[in-house]
Each structure stands twice: as C-alpha cells, then as structure tokens.
Design a protein around this motif. Structure first.
Motif, PDB file in Angstrom:
ATOM      1  N   HIS A   1       0.818  -1.165  -0.058  1.00 31.48           N
ATOM      2  CA  HIS A   1       0.277  -0.025  -0.012  1.00 31.48           C
ATOM      3  C   HIS A   1       0.780   1.239  -0.252  1.00 31.48           C
ATOM      4  O   HIS A   1       2.045   1.300   0.454  1.00 31.48           O
ATOM      5  N   TYR A   2       0.430   2.382  -0.429  1.00 29.55           N
ATOM      6  CA  TYR A   2       0.942   3.489  -0.268  1.00 29.55           C
ATOM      7  C   TYR A   2       0.013   4.623  -0.202  1.00 29.55           C
ATOM      8  O   TYR A   2      -1.192   4.642  -0.468  1.00 29.55           O
ATOM      9  N   ALA A   3       0.559   6.042   0.488  1.00 27.73           N
ATOM     10  CA  ALA A   3      -0.121   7.004   0.855  1.00 27.73           C
ATOM     11  C   ALA A   3       0.649   8.409   0.641  1.00 27.73           C
ATOM     12  O   ALA A   3       1.901   8.187   1.035  1.00 27.73           O
ATOM     13  N   PRO A   4       0.322   9.494   0.439  1.00 24.17           N
ATOM     14  CA  PRO A   4      -1.182   9.665  -0.150  1.00 24.17           C
ATOM     15  C   PRO A   4      -1.431   9.071  -1.448  1.00 24.17           C
ATOM     16  O   PRO A   4      -0.502   8.523  -2.304  1.00 24.17           O
ATOM     17  N   TYR A   5      -2.947   8.915  -1.678  1.00 22.82           N
ATOM     18  CA  TYR A   5      -3.275   8.560  -2.842  1.00 22.82           C
ATOM     19  C   TYR A   5      -3.731   9.764  -3.971  1.00 22.82           C
ATOM     20  O   TYR A   5      -4.432  10.254  -3.460  1.00 22.82           O
ATOM     21  N   ASN A   6      -3.147   9.557  -5.279  1.00 18.78           N
ATOM     22  CA  ASN A   6      -3.446  10.720  -6.123  1.00 18.78           C
ATOM     23  C   ASN A   6      -4.699  10.517  -6.698  1.00 18.78           C
ATOM     24  O   ASN A   6      -4.903   9.794  -7.955  1.00 18.78           O
ATOM     25  N   LEU A   7      -5.721  11.051  -6.145  1.00 21.29           N
ATOM     26  CA  LEU A   7      -7.077  11.254  -6.614  1.00 21.29           C
ATOM     27  C   LEU A   7      -7.682  12.619  -6.690  1.00 21.29           C
ATOM     28  O   LEU A   7      -7.015  13.472  -5.778  1.00 21.29           O
ATOM     29  N   SER A   8      -8.419  12.855  -7.607  1.00 22.23           N
ATOM     30  CA  SER A   8      -9.078  14.254  -7.599  1.00 22.23           C
ATOM     31  C   SER A   8      -9.842  14.356  -6.173  1.00 22.23           C
ATOM     32  O   SER A   8     -10.338  13.574  -5.451  1.00 22.23           O
TER      33      SER A   8
ATOM     34  N   PRO B   1       4.705  10.770   3.519  1.00 24.99           N
ATOM     35  CA  PRO B   1       4.238   9.944   2.382  1.00 24.99           C
ATOM     36  C   PRO B   1       5.166   8.529   2.665  1.00 24.99           C
ATOM     37  O   PRO B   1       6.424   8.557   3.002  1.00 24.99           O
ATOM     38  N   ASN B   2       4.527   7.413   2.334  1.00 26.52           N
ATOM     39  CA  ASN B   2       5.132   6.212   2.690  1.00 26.52           C
ATOM     40  C   ASN B   2       4.676   5.169   1.726  1.00 26.52           C
ATOM     41  O   ASN B   2       3.271   5.012   1.239  1.00 26.52           O
ATOM     42  N   ALA B   3       5.328   3.956   1.572  1.00 24.13           N
ATOM     43  CA  ALA B   3       4.932   2.850   0.938  1.00 24.13           C
ATOM     44  C   ALA B   3       5.349   1.385   1.391  1.00 24.13           C
ATOM     45  O   ALA B   3       6.459   1.645   2.237  1.00 24.13           O
ATOM     46  N   SER B   4       4.484   0.436   1.353  1.00 24.19           N
ATOM     47  CA  SER B   4       5.195  -0.895   1.764  1.00 24.19           C
ATOM     48  C   SER B   4       4.801  -2.092   0.911  1.00 24.19           C
ATOM     49  O   SER B   4       3.951  -1.694  -0.089  1.00 24.19           O
ATOM     50  N   HIS B   5       5.466  -2.912   0.828  1.00 18.85           N
ATOM     51  CA  HIS B   5       5.167  -4.197   0.055  1.00 18.85           C
ATOM     52  C   HIS B   5       5.517  -5.549   0.691  1.00 18.85           C
ATOM     53  O   HIS B   5       6.466  -5.678   1.642  1.00 18.85           O
ATOM     54  N   LEU B   6       4.847  -6.444   0.682  1.00 17.40           N
ATOM     55  CA  LEU B   6       5.207  -8.060   1.058  1.00 17.40           C
ATOM     56  C   LEU B   6       6.454  -8.512   0.361  1.00 17.40           C
ATOM     57  O   LEU B   6       6.806  -8.240  -0.729  1.00 17.40           O
TER      58      LEU B   6
END
Length: 393
Positions: A222-229, A314-319
């Motif tokens: 998962h990651y945040a922030p998510y680039n949405l309008s 901002p951060n991101a993760s992965h299994l």
C-alpha cells in the motif's frame, strides 16, 4: 495492572502486543496452538479458538479485562463484539460485528442505506438452478464465501462453465449453507483506513494498493497519499461514512476496500478493524502517531486523541513473497543504513518452509519506506526490495 486481551498471536497481532507492553498493560493473548510469534511476547497465553465466543467471554470475565482488541483479521470480530457487549467494554458492538463478518448482511445493509456497491444475489449451495438465480447479473462475476477472511473463498467467474469448480472452492472455505454472487466491477482498486470513535469518523485516509493478480486481486502493499481528484476523494469519504452508518460501526478501526470506476467509488467491503499488510504502519507514519496505541486506548475507554500535529509523511510498503513452495536456503539484506527505510522484516529464517504466494498469509516478510514525496518513497521501496535476496529451493 490493567489487563488487555488480544485475540490472535500471528504476525499482524505482534505490533499490537508490543505496543500494549510499552504502555505498561498486562497482555492476555488468545489463539489456537501453533508456531505464532505473539505467544513469546504475552504476559499470559490461553490456547483457545478465538471464534469460541462463550469460552473467550468466560476467560475475559475471569481475568477482569479492561479491553479486548485484534488487528489484521476478521475471524474473531464477533467474539470481540460479544465480549464488549457482555462486559460493557468500549469497542465494536455484537450487532455491528455480525454485519462486519458476513458479506451478505453487509451488502444488504449497503443496499438499504444507499451505499454504492456491486449488484449481488444470495445463492444457496442447494439451489438446483443457480444460473437462473443469477441471470440478471452480468459477467464477469465474483463468487464469495460470506464468512471468510482476507482473500479466501473468493473467486472470479467468467462463464457458466466455471460455476461448478467455483462453487466447490467457495464451499471449501465457508461454514454457511449459502454464498454471495456479485458483479465484478472493472476498475481501479484502492482502499482507506479510518476510525469510528464516539459516533463520528475521526479520520479517513485513502491509500493506493499494490495488487497481486491471482484468481482475484490480493493486496500485497500500500501507499499514501493516493493521487485522486478532490471530487473522487470526497465521494469515497461519503460512501465510507454511509457504509459505517449502515453497519453500525463505532469505537473501532476501519479497513475499507473500494473500486473506482468512471470517477465513482464502489464499496467492496468494510471491516471493523485495522487492515493488515502494513496498513496500521502506513497510518502511523503518515499522521505521525502510533496507530496501535490509538486502537488500544479506545478499547480501554480512553480518549485516543486523533489530533494531527505533524506534517503528513508519504510512505509505501510491500510484502516479500516466494515464487514457489520450498525451503529458505538463504536471506540477505544488502541495504545500507537509511533513515527512510522504516522497516525490513523477515517472518522466516533459513531452513523454514514457505509457500508460493497466493493469499496474504503466504507472505515471508515486508518492507516499508518513506520519503519527502510519494514518488521518492516508492522509488526507494523498489530499490530496497531489489537489494533483498531470498533463495528458496
């Protein structure tokens, strides 16, 4: 000493146990026997099935606990609700917990409260003409166990010829005599973490998902922030609030799964607990507080104080996953010291057996990174993953 009961001793309950210990709480961990890392951390262990509501309630009363929680699993949510109601503890109600763990009840509530969701039908395993029952739904379809956790018991179906094998798969992953069939919405999968406290939603954090495409999409990061309008974000938040009201969720963490199609958010399902796959860590890093501590304080009927004083991070993760069944021959982390690599965790050691990845519990570890921008966090994430060498034979 204040006693907290934590249901589950697996990898996603470990941070909850560790945080409770840091807070000076007496931790009572309940789980079926097994090689679970949470047992070694607990002050006291009960080897019981967490779905046995009567047994767990009896233990809770005997121990005079002040709160009960779990993380990363739906399996024991009804037990949490039962104990909270019976002992007057703060947390998910029993009625809400029943909705949260039964996808059919959940979908029915969504329909009643005007939550945007895929069209669906309830189907009995004894139905002699299932094709007729679902004839108004359009392919592709999703067949779902209504009471399974994670991605178990869920399979995509593209034609009538696949019905028999799909039904058999769902039957093997449910305790019910019926299942859910819904239309598969082609779109962009994303999610949100949120928290319901004292009748209000304290925060909503939309996040992007890295998805493993097997029989169905399985989140692997998962990651945040998510680039949405802003318009899409507000629509997603509105759908989440409606769903929370429909389900009666309060005084609990919330894990939401969405699909974005043509600028509109469809609710797949919502759980009354924090998400797995590093999602609690995502919230903690993004907002600058210990999310596990907030969950525990709420369970103890203390004000969790969701004020946000730090800049968003901002951060991101992965299994970390294995491409095949086998035994780990070696593990090597070639990453040097880096403050923006928040965590590299291995669930197994050389000599341990591992499975080819299909669903979340097949993970063999994880990695979490942060950065001044999301792009920087993501770039570092995948560079750091390339520097981790795991040999399976």
């Amino acid at each position: 000493m204040t006693k907290i009961m934590i249901l589950g001793a697996g990898i996603y309950q470990v941070p909850l146990i560790e945080t409770a210990k840091k807070m000076g709480l007496y931790t009572i961990v309940v789980s079926i026997p097994g090689n679970y890392p949470g047992f070694a951390l607990a002050d006291k262990v009960y080897y019981e099935n967490t779905v046995d509501e009567d047994k767990i309630l009896a233990i809770a009363k005997k121990e005079r606990i002040k709160g009960i929680v779990t993380a990363g699993t739906d399996v024991c949510m009804k037990t949490v609700g039962r104990v909270c109601d019976a002992m007057g503890l703060n947390g998910l109600s029993y009625e809400a917990s029943k909705v949260a763990v039964d996808k059919m009840l959940m979908k029915s509530r969504y329909e009643e409260y005007g939550v945007r969701t895929a069209r669906f039908r309830q189907v009995s395993f004894d139905d002699t003409d299932i094709k007729k029952t679902v004839q108004e739904l359009e392919f592709p379809l999703i067949f779902k166990s209504v009471d399974s956790s994670g991605s178990r018991g869920i399979i995509r179906v593209d034609s009538f010829e696949e019905f028999d094998s799909a039904i058999q798969y769902v039957r093997e992953n449910t305790r019910k005599d019926y299942f859910l069939v819904e239309e598969f919405i082609e779109g962009e999968e994303f999610g949100a973490q949120a928290f319901a406290y004292d009748g209000n939603v304290s925060f909503i954090l939309p996040h992007g998902d890295y998805v493993y495409q097997g029989d169905t999409g399985v989140p692997i990061g998962h990651y945040a922030p998510y680039n949405l309008s802003e318009e899409v974000i507000e629509d997603a938040k509105m759908q989440l609030r409606r769903a929370v009201k429909a389900m009666g969720l309060d005084n609990c963490a919330i894990n939401a799964d969405f699909i974005l199609k043509n600028g509109k958010t469809y609710v797949l399902e919502i759980g009354g607990r924090c998400g797995a796959t590093c999602l609690a860590e995502l919230v903690s890093i993004y907002y600058g507080f210990d999310y596990y501590e907030k969950i525990l304080r709420t369970a103890l009927d203390e004000d969790p104080d969701f004020s946000f004083k730090k800049p968003r991070t901002p951060n991101a993760s992965h299994l970390l996953m294995s491409p095949k069944d086998g035994v780990i021959k070696s593990i090597e982390n070639l990453n040097g010291p880096n403050d923006n690599i928040c965590d590299v965790q291995f669930d197994y050691e050389p000599g341990d057996k591992v499975h080819k990845f299909h669903v979340g519990p097949d993970r063999i570890g994880h990695i979490i990174t942060k950065g001044e921008t999301l792009e920087a966090a993501q770039e570092l994430l995948f560079k750091a993953m390339d520097n981790i060498k795991i040999e399976v034979e």
